[in-house]
Write a protein that holds these residues in place. Structure first.
Motif, PDB file in Angstrom:
ATOM      1  N   ARG A 140      -1.245  -7.962  14.194  1.00 25.07           N
ATOM      2  CA  ARG A 140      -2.463  -7.131  14.183  1.00 25.07           C
ATOM      3  C   ARG A 140      -3.076  -7.073  12.788  1.00 25.07           C
ATOM      4  NH1 ARG A 140      -0.094  -1.944  16.157  1.00 25.07           N
ATOM      5  NH2 ARG A 140       1.282  -2.686  17.775  1.00 25.07           N
ATOM      6  N   ALA A 141      -2.250  -7.351  11.768  1.00 23.50           N
ATOM      7  CA  ALA A 141      -2.763  -7.290  10.391  1.00 23.50           C
ATOM      8  C   ALA A 141      -3.098  -8.688   9.868  1.00 23.50           C
ATOM      9  CB  ALA A 141      -1.721  -6.640   9.485  1.00 23.50           C
ATOM     10  N   SER A 143       1.159  -2.422   1.498  1.00 24.90           N
ATOM     11  CA  SER A 143       1.427  -1.507   2.615  1.00 24.90           C
ATOM     12  C   SER A 143       2.719  -1.941   3.300  1.00 24.90           C
ATOM     13  CB  SER A 143       0.265  -1.473   3.604  1.00 24.90           C
ATOM     14  OG  SER A 143       0.340  -2.555   4.469  1.00 24.90           O
ATOM     15  N   VAL A 144       3.562  -0.948   3.612  1.00 24.27           N
ATOM     16  CA  VAL A 144       4.865  -1.220   4.217  1.00 24.27           C
ATOM     17  C   VAL A 144       4.897  -0.584   5.600  1.00 24.27           C
ATOM     18  CG1 VAL A 144       7.355  -0.821   4.038  1.00 24.27           C
ATOM     19  CG2 VAL A 144       6.011  -1.264   1.969  1.00 24.27           C
ATOM     20  N   GLU A 175      13.435   3.614   2.241  1.00 24.94           N
ATOM     21  CA  GLU A 175      13.099   4.615   1.225  1.00 24.94           C
ATOM     22  C   GLU A 175      12.564   3.936  -0.043  1.00 24.94           C
ATOM     23  OE1 GLU A 175      15.760   7.901  -0.665  1.00 24.94           O
ATOM     24  OE2 GLU A 175      16.207   7.723   1.489  1.00 24.94           O
ATOM     25  N   ALA A 176      13.277   2.906  -0.488  1.00 21.65           N
ATOM     26  CA  ALA A 176      12.859   2.195  -1.707  1.00 21.65           C
ATOM     27  C   ALA A 176      11.511   1.514  -1.494  1.00 21.65           C
ATOM     28  CB  ALA A 176      13.918   1.163  -2.090  1.00 21.65           C
ATOM     29  N   LEU A 177      11.313   0.956  -0.297  1.00 21.77           N
ATOM     30  CA  LEU A 177      10.044   0.258  -0.047  1.00 21.77           C
ATOM     31  C   LEU A 177       8.878   1.248   0.022  1.00 21.77           C
ATOM     32  CD1 LEU A 177      11.157  -2.415   2.578  1.00 21.77           C
ATOM     33  CD2 LEU A 177      10.515  -2.781   0.197  1.00 21.77           C
ATOM     34  N   VAL A 201      -0.712  -7.142  -0.173  1.00 21.35           N
ATOM     35  CA  VAL A 201       0.532  -7.493   0.510  1.00 21.35           C
ATOM     36  C   VAL A 201       0.779  -6.526   1.666  1.00 21.35           C
ATOM     37  CG1 VAL A 201       3.025  -7.842   0.252  1.00 21.35           C
ATOM     38  CG2 VAL A 201       1.504  -8.347  -1.677  1.00 21.35           C
ATOM     39  N   HIS A 202       0.925  -7.077   2.869  1.00 26.11           N
ATOM     40  CA  HIS A 202       1.319  -6.290   4.051  1.00 26.11           C
ATOM     41  C   HIS A 202       2.748  -6.656   4.368  1.00 26.11           C
ATOM     42  CE1 HIS A 202      -2.886  -5.447   4.978  1.00 26.11           C
ATOM     43  NE2 HIS A 202      -2.432  -4.553   5.836  1.00 26.11           N
TER      44      HIS A 202
END
Ligand SMILES: Cc1cc2nc3c(=O)[nH]c(=O)nc-3n(C[C@H](O)[C@H](O)[C@H](O)COP(=O)(O)OP(=O)(O)OC[C@H]3O[C@@H](n4cnc5c(N)ncnc54)[C@H](O)[C@@H]3O)c2cc1C
Ligand code: HEM
Length: 373
Positions: free
Chosen positions: A327-328, A303-304, A290-292, A274-275
């Motif tokens: 880009r991802a 990835s966040v 912060e939570a992510l 998961v992006h």
């Protein structure tokens, strides 16, 4: 039934704008005063939720097969207004009287008959679904607020514990109402996957002059009770038969339902990468980062990437979130959620870049209008 005649006549009526709901509600409340109590105390700022949807749904009766699941959802959800089968003829009368009034000479017996039949068909789907639901679920759930945290000046994360198990899917929303703003219902997305303790999280942003959002961010407190309607929406839910990797693109509080998808992937097993791209105008608006980031350190498949558009001093990714996310792009299923404007621009950009339409799933989570089926 002449479906084209239904559409054309609705189109004509809709041109009269605000006069249409005004006439509809005056007729409804005069002829059927027992329905008045279901609607907000003040109808002055009425945003015409019912009338425009009614005309749109009924006049699209030729595509009813495609819309049945949504109409069933609507019927189940209407139990929160205390609507019962006996109320449907009242709304049908008011609808037909409104059409007759605005169509004048064009209101022929054949057209009247077509509208009546179309309305009855839609009403039956709603009533049957509501009846079936009443065997297994309450008309609304109640949730006690157990957490209320203001993460920015105008965004609060609210946690509530529901009184009964609540069968929703990550990516769905529900409408909420509470004592401070009686009989006003607004949709908010669940920011979590279902939990054993029946708690749910909502991310609420104040809309300028907003009646319900302002009360939720600045007015309610722990211990207050929220009423929760039936879960709705399937545009942002995951298809278990399509376990592809995910590219999530959020704007503002549109991250709430996408965060719920991340939790779902975590619970069901990490078969997907998961992006998650989270867009905001300034870094201060990245309210949940912060939570992510914490989730990112826990899950190697996640990835966040925060992306900021209007802050030249920001040290991370800058620009439009769609451009950075592209880009991802590696053939994943793409989920987009945010304001109407953000979603429109992002989807256009994705399609231009060659992402196939059927792999793009989107919803406008922060716009309260025009969302219903
Ligand atoms: C399926 C769905 C999911 C949603 N999920 C969320 C969520 O997770 N978090 C969240 O904060 N909101 C969410 N919303 C939006 C929410 O339902 C309300 O529309 C919003 O909180 C404004 O309600 P209000 O009563 O404060 O504003 P109102 O009093 O209804 O409106 C005040 C004024 O603001 C305008 N307005 C209303 N909404 C907006 C907007 N978004 N942007 C600009 N102007 C607006 C109105 O036209 C009106 O002029 C969602 C909406 C839908 C349909
Ligand atoms: C075919 C029949 C009907 C259709 C298609 C329909 C559709 C809708 C839709 C799409 C909404 C907005 C969604 C929401 O706010 O949850 C709505 C709101 C509402 N409906 Fe219905 N509806 C129907 C029948 C009825 C009936 C019979 C009643 C009861 C008298 C009713 C009462 C309401 C109320 C009280 C609201 C909220 C209005 C507001 O908050 O301003 N509806 N309806």
């Amino acid at each position: 039934m002449d479906a084209q005649a239904l559409k054309d006549s609705w189109h004509l009526v809709a041109r009269s704008g605000d006069q249409v709901p005004l006439f509809f509600y005056s007729t409804l409340f005069l002829m059927h005063p027992e329905t008045r109590d279901m609607f907000p105390v003040s109808m002055a700022a009425q945003r015409d939720r019912l009338v425009s949807a009614l005309g749109r749904i009924v006049s699209n009766v030729d595509r009813v097969d495609e819309a049945v699941p949504l109409i069933q959802q609507l019927g189940r959800d209407h139990r929160k207004f205390a609507v019962v089968a006996g109320h449907y003829p009242a709304v049908g009368h008011a609808l037909l009287a409104t059409l007759q009034h605005f169509l004048g000479d064009r209101w022929t017996p054949a057209l009247a008959n077509d509208w009546k039949q179309a309305y009855e068909l839609i009403a039956k789907v709603m009533i049957d679904a509501a009846d079936a639901a009443s065997a297994t679920s309450p008309p609304w759930w109640e949730g006690e607020i157990i957490g209320h945290e203001r993460l920015t000046l105008d965004i609060a994360v609210i946690r509530a514990r529901l009184n009964y198990p609540y069968p929703f899917r990550p990516g769905q929303s529900a409408s909420f109402s509470f004592a401070l703003r009686p009989r006003l219902w607004r949709f908010y997305s669940f920011a979590n996957a279902p939990r054993r303790d029946n708690t749910i999280d909502l991310h609420v942003r104040v809309v300028d002059g907003g009646t319900v959002s302002t009360a939720l961010v600045h007015g309610v407190q722990r211990g207050d009770i929220l009423r929760v309607g039936a879960p709705v929406g399937d545009r942002l839910t995951l298809n278990p038969n399509l376990p592809r990797d995910l590219l999530l693109i959020a704007g503002g509080t549109g991250l709430a339902p996408l965060k719920a998808l991340v939790e779902q992937v975590a619970y069901e097993g990490p078969t997907r990468r998961v992006h998650f791209f989270v867009g905001a105008r300034t870094s201060r608006e990245l309210y949940d980062i912060e939570a992510l980031t914490k989730l990112e350190t826990e899950y190697p498949w996640l990835s966040v990437v925060p992306v900021v558009s209007h802050d030249v001093l920001y040290r991370g990714e800058r620009g439009q979130v769609a451009d950075v996310a592209l880009r991802a792009w590696r053939g994943q299923e793409v989920f987009v959620c945010g304001s109407g404007e953000m979603v429109g621009a992002t989807v256009t950009r994705l399609v231009e870049a060659g992402v196939p339409n059927e792999q793009i799933h989107f919803d406008e989570s922060t716009t309260g209008e025009g969302k219903e089926p």
